[in-house]
Design an enzyme around this catalytic site. Structure first.
Site, mmCIF file in Angstrom:
data_model
loop_
_atom_site.group_PDB
_atom_site.id
_atom_site.type_symbol
_atom_site.label_atom_id
_atom_site.label_comp_id
_atom_site.label_asym_id
_atom_site.label_seq_id
_atom_site.Cartn_x
_atom_site.Cartn_y
_atom_site.Cartn_z
ATOM 1 N N ASP A 188 -0.321 1.970 8.216
ATOM 2 C CA ASP A 188 -0.839 1.165 9.492
ATOM 3 C C ASP A 188 -0.057 1.266 10.622
ATOM 4 O O ASP A 188 -0.551 1.103 11.762
ATOM 5 C CB ASP A 188 -1.127 0.023 9.239
ATOM 6 C CG ASP A 188 -2.085 -0.468 8.133
ATOM 7 O OD1 ASP A 188 -2.440 0.692 7.229
ATOM 8 O OD2 ASP A 188 -2.144 -1.552 7.759
ATOM 9 N N ARG A 213 1.369 -5.620 -5.139
ATOM 10 C CA ARG A 213 1.452 -6.592 -3.897
ATOM 11 C C ARG A 213 1.691 -7.892 -4.120
ATOM 12 O O ARG A 213 1.586 -8.913 -3.341
ATOM 13 C CB ARG A 213 0.054 -6.652 -3.407
ATOM 14 C CG ARG A 213 -0.501 -5.139 -2.649
ATOM 15 C CD ARG A 213 -1.871 -5.587 -1.691
ATOM 16 N NE ARG A 213 -2.286 -4.483 -1.065
ATOM 17 C CZ ARG A 213 -1.638 -3.776 0.167
ATOM 18 N NH1 ARG A 213 -0.569 -4.610 0.556
ATOM 19 N NH2 ARG A 213 -2.145 -2.833 0.681
ATOM 20 N N GLU A 247 -7.809 8.386 1.198
ATOM 21 C CA GLU A 247 -7.697 9.641 1.239
ATOM 22 C C GLU A 247 -6.093 10.194 1.758
ATOM 23 O O GLU A 247 -5.854 11.507 1.289
ATOM 24 C CB GLU A 247 -8.661 10.559 2.126
ATOM 25 C CG GLU A 247 -9.848 10.390 1.664
ATOM 26 C CD GLU A 247 -10.719 9.029 2.020
ATOM 27 O OE1 GLU A 247 -9.959 8.109 2.391
ATOM 28 O OE2 GLU A 247 -11.804 8.867 1.656
ATOM 29 N N GLY A 248 -5.735 9.357 2.615
ATOM 30 C CA GLY A 248 -4.134 9.750 3.425
ATOM 31 C C GLY A 248 -3.054 9.220 2.861
ATOM 32 O O GLY A 248 -1.817 9.541 3.264
ATOM 33 N N ARG A 249 -3.227 8.083 2.171
ATOM 34 C CA ARG A 249 -2.116 7.282 1.784
ATOM 35 C C ARG A 249 -1.161 7.926 0.580
ATOM 36 O O ARG A 249 -0.113 7.609 0.569
ATOM 37 C CB ARG A 249 -2.618 5.937 1.008
ATOM 38 C CG ARG A 249 -3.208 5.168 1.922
ATOM 39 C CD ARG A 249 -3.238 3.488 1.773
ATOM 40 N NE ARG A 249 -3.479 3.497 0.402
ATOM 41 C CZ ARG A 249 -3.539 2.287 -0.127
ATOM 42 N NH1 ARG A 249 -3.351 1.224 0.631
ATOM 43 N NH2 ARG A 249 -3.930 1.817 -1.344
ATOM 44 N N ASP A 263 5.631 -5.295 6.936
ATOM 45 C CA ASP A 263 6.261 -6.149 7.716
ATOM 46 C C ASP A 263 6.313 -7.726 6.714
ATOM 47 O O ASP A 263 7.354 -8.321 6.869
ATOM 48 C CB ASP A 263 5.320 -6.731 8.902
ATOM 49 C CG ASP A 263 3.912 -6.829 8.732
ATOM 50 O OD1 ASP A 263 3.423 -6.451 7.802
ATOM 51 O OD2 ASP A 263 3.057 -7.518 9.626
ATOM 52 N N ASP A 264 5.312 -7.794 5.955
ATOM 53 C CA ASP A 264 5.410 -9.051 4.798
ATOM 54 C C ASP A 264 6.591 -8.978 3.897
ATOM 55 O O ASP A 264 7.085 -9.761 3.705
ATOM 56 C CB ASP A 264 4.088 -9.220 4.261
ATOM 57 C CG ASP A 264 2.936 -9.726 5.258
ATOM 58 O OD1 ASP A 264 3.501 -10.678 6.137
ATOM 59 O OD2 ASP A 264 1.781 -9.816 5.051
ATOM 60 N N LYS A 311 7.866 0.752 5.779
ATOM 61 C CA LYS A 311 6.740 1.595 5.166
ATOM 62 C C LYS A 311 5.409 1.008 5.875
ATOM 63 O O LYS A 311 5.445 -0.316 5.824
ATOM 64 C CB LYS A 311 6.937 1.483 3.719
ATOM 65 C CG LYS A 311 5.615 1.805 3.209
ATOM 66 C CD LYS A 311 5.005 1.276 2.274
ATOM 67 C CE LYS A 311 4.364 -0.142 2.734
ATOM 68 N NZ LYS A 311 3.641 -0.882 1.698
ATOM 69 N N THR A 312 4.670 1.640 5.981
ATOM 70 C CA THR A 312 3.001 1.357 6.084
ATOM 71 C C THR A 312 2.377 2.700 6.848
ATOM 72 O O THR A 312 2.675 2.807 8.095
ATOM 73 C CB THR A 312 2.845 0.131 6.771
ATOM 74 O OG1 THR A 312 1.269 0.003 6.849
ATOM 75 C CG2 THR A 312 3.468 -0.394 7.925
ATOM 76 N N GLY A 329 0.514 -1.141 0.098
ATOM 77 C CA GLY A 329 0.143 0.093 -0.141
ATOM 78 C C GLY A 329 0.722 1.056 -0.069
ATOM 79 O O GLY A 329 1.880 1.445 0.778
ATOM 80 N N MET A 350 -8.634 3.154 8.185
ATOM 81 C CA MET A 350 -7.688 2.072 7.482
ATOM 82 C C MET A 350 -6.633 1.738 8.887
ATOM 83 O O MET A 350 -6.740 2.325 9.760
ATOM 84 C CB MET A 350 -6.942 2.764 6.467
ATOM 85 C CG MET A 350 -7.542 2.169 5.208
ATOM 86 S SD MET A 350 -6.134 2.483 4.043
ATOM 87 C CE MET A 350 -7.046 1.953 2.632
#
Ligand code: FBP
Length: 550
Positions: A201, A141, A425-427, A171-172, A198-199, A77, A246
């Site tokens: 989340d 992905r 909206e934020g990514r 992480d993955d 990165k993420t 993402g 999210m």
């Protein structure tokens, strides 16, 4: 045409650690062990296990080293700041030897396997400095996990004379970067692999990685929107706004936004799981808050709902696990399921294959929501929580509950809802100063790891609540973050996902204040990200980080 802001922003010079200015000296620290399951991880990563921590300190004389060709991949993402990581890698490589080259693999890890790439030039990169998005080379992905993929990747890297690959991911993706590093090292392939955290989340963090990039900007964007909605609610005083946020597993985004905006309700998935709350318990809790506010004449409010919630409600988790197994890509069940056109017939077909407990839960769900639980899984076999409208499910269930409470006189007000989902909206927002600086520093650190000849390391920049000049640039062996976990029926070495810690300072602060925020109207309106102006307005890190480092 570019916007005036983007034009002005192109001139922003990211701040970065003093230790990365001029000559850089890698200093080896303690040897490391994995987060858990030491023997198993050691056995699986014999060439990259137990390596020492590396800290970059100011060196004496900058030596000109041989040029390096490196590749870079954006994985998963989007997260604000990815372009600045690439800028940091590029500038770092060119600083040590201007003949060095950086290649971007296009569209995520798939670009490496399919040999889709471009050389990143200074002119091309300049258009992307300090901008949001991953469009400089695109993301994807595709999972990098098969030996055949590793070999295909090696083929193109040999052709381009690439001796280092930086994988920017969550992480993955970083787990897979570690597997790749091990494979190339074992084979003596001559390609180093470096990871970058990165993420949006925020769940890739540990004692060496204080934050994943993008979390700061994304939560600032969501908090601005939540603040605007809260102010609208407080002006019109007629709606309850249910806002899903999210964060596919952890509730870091929800919690950070709650700390920033002080909503009436914020559900925290990790707490729901710990207290083994059922869907009905959650509905009861929300209905109680709505009724308590109505009793003092406040028929409006704001409730934050984490995207990953459904997977933390024990009965739903069991159901989703069973659905994941049944609907695993390529299974005979999946084929038969997909051949059925009618949605009701599809639900009946699924029902017949579930355990009695899950069958009861599945049949009790509104049809629309049950359908959403059976949608396509992501490439990692996970249910796509962003497609599940938990906010509507909860809103509708609260409505029914309040109807009953009205009959018994336990609810005397009105209940009208508005639903929102903030994620995309934020990514790709223009990175905040924090993310612009942090990402550039991560990129420079990655290039220093490359020149130090390291592989199987993640770039780490710490001390993040202090001024950027004093941040600590380091390299952390990825195996250090690993443990064994059961994923889709198999034990796998993976980077531990960082969930919200219920005894951590951010959650404790929230828990101490939430009752007051529930009943009173204590909204805070953070407003939009500011890029130019005083440091206390423009350069603040997240409240999560500030509370954690207090
Ligand atoms: P990463 O973990 O790859 O950074 O992505 C996180 C995320 O933004 C989640 O918050 C969300 O559930 C998911 O991506 C959505 O994925 P997609 O972009 O494939 O719809």
């Amino acid at each position: 045409m570019i916007s005036p802001l983007q034009k002005a922003r192109a001139h922003y010079r990211p701040k970065y650690p003093d230790s990365l200015k001029g000559a850089v000296n890698p200093v080896e620290g303690e040897k490391t062990t994995s987060a858990d399951h030491h023997e198993e991880i050691k056995k699986m990563f014999p060439h990259t296990y137990g390596m020492p921590l590396i800290t970059f300190e100011k060196g004496n004389t900058a030596e000109q080293k041989a040029p390096v060709n490196a590749g870079v991949i954006l994985s998963g993402g989007q997260a604000p700041g990815g372009h600045n990581v690439i800028a940091g890698i590029f500038d770092g490589l060119k600083k040590i030897n201007p003949q060095s080259r950086l290649y971007g693999f296009l569209g995520g890890p798939g670009g490496l396997i399919d040999h889709q790439y471009m050389e990143i030039t200074a002119e091309y990169l300049d258009e992307y400095r300090n901008t949001g998005g991953f469009d400089i080379i695109g993301s994807g992905r595709t999972k990098l996990e098969e030996v055949s993929q590793f070999d295909k990747g090696l083929e193109i890297m040999k052709k381009l004379n690439i001796n280092a690959l930086v994988i920017i991911g969550g992480d993955d993706s970083n787990t897979n970067a570690c597997v790749l590093a091990e494979y190339y090292k074992e084979r003596g392939a001559g390609v180093q692999v470096i990871g970058c955290p990165k993420t949006i989340d925020g769940d890739l963090k540990n004692c060496m990685i204080e934050a994943s990039f993008g979390f700061d900007t994304a939560t600032k964007v969501y908090a601005e929107l939540i603040g605007n909605i809260a102010r609208d609610a407080n002006s019109a005083k007629k709606y309850w706004h249910f806002i899903k946020l999210m964060g596919r597993s952890a509730t870091h985004i929800g919690l950070e936004c709650a700390l920033k905006t002080q909503p009436n309700i914020c559900l925290v998935s990790e707490e729901v799981e710990k207290n083994k709350q059922t869907l009905n318990d959650i509905v009861d809790y929300i209905a109680r808050v709505v009724a308590a506010r109505a009793a003092i004449g406040l028929d409006f409010g704001v409730a934050l709902i984490p995207e990953g919630l459904v997977e933390f409600i024990p009965e739903m988790k069991l159901l989703i696990n069973e659905l994941n197994d049944l609907l695993a890509e390529g299974s005979a069940f999946e084929e038969e399921f997909k051949a059925i056109a009618d949605e009701a017939a599809r639900r009946d077909f699924v029902t017949g294959h579930l355990s009695p407990e899950s069958e009861a839960v599945f049949s009790s769900l509104p049809a629309r929501f049950a359908n959403q639980l059976t949608l396509d899984r992501d490439p990692h076999g996970n249910v796509q929580v962003s497609l599940i409208q938990t906010e509507i499910l909860l809103g509708e269930m609260v409505k029914s509950k309040l109807k009953k409470m009205k009959k018994t006189g336990d609810f005397t007000g009105k209940f009208s809802t508005q639903y929102h989902f903030f994620g995309y909206e934020g990514r790709c927002a223009a990175p905040s100063n924090f993310d612009a600086d942090y990402c550039y520093s991560l990129g420079l650190t990655a290039s220093s790891l490359i020149y130090a000849g390291k592989t199987g390391y993640m770039a780490s920049v710490r001390n993040l609540t202090a001024p950027a000049e004093t941040w600590i640039a380091a390299g952390v062996p990825i195996t250090m973050m690993m443990n064994m976990e059961r994923r889709h029926g198999q034990w796998k070495p993976v980077i531990q996902k960082a969930l919200v810690e219920l005894d951590g300072a951010p959650f404790r602060y929230f828990a101490e204040h939430r009752e007051k925020w529930a009943l009173e109207t204590s909204f805070v309106y953070p407003g939009p990200i500011q890029y130019f102006g005083p440091a206390e307005v423009c350069d603040q890190p997240t409240l999560t980080l500030s509370l954690e480092q207090q």
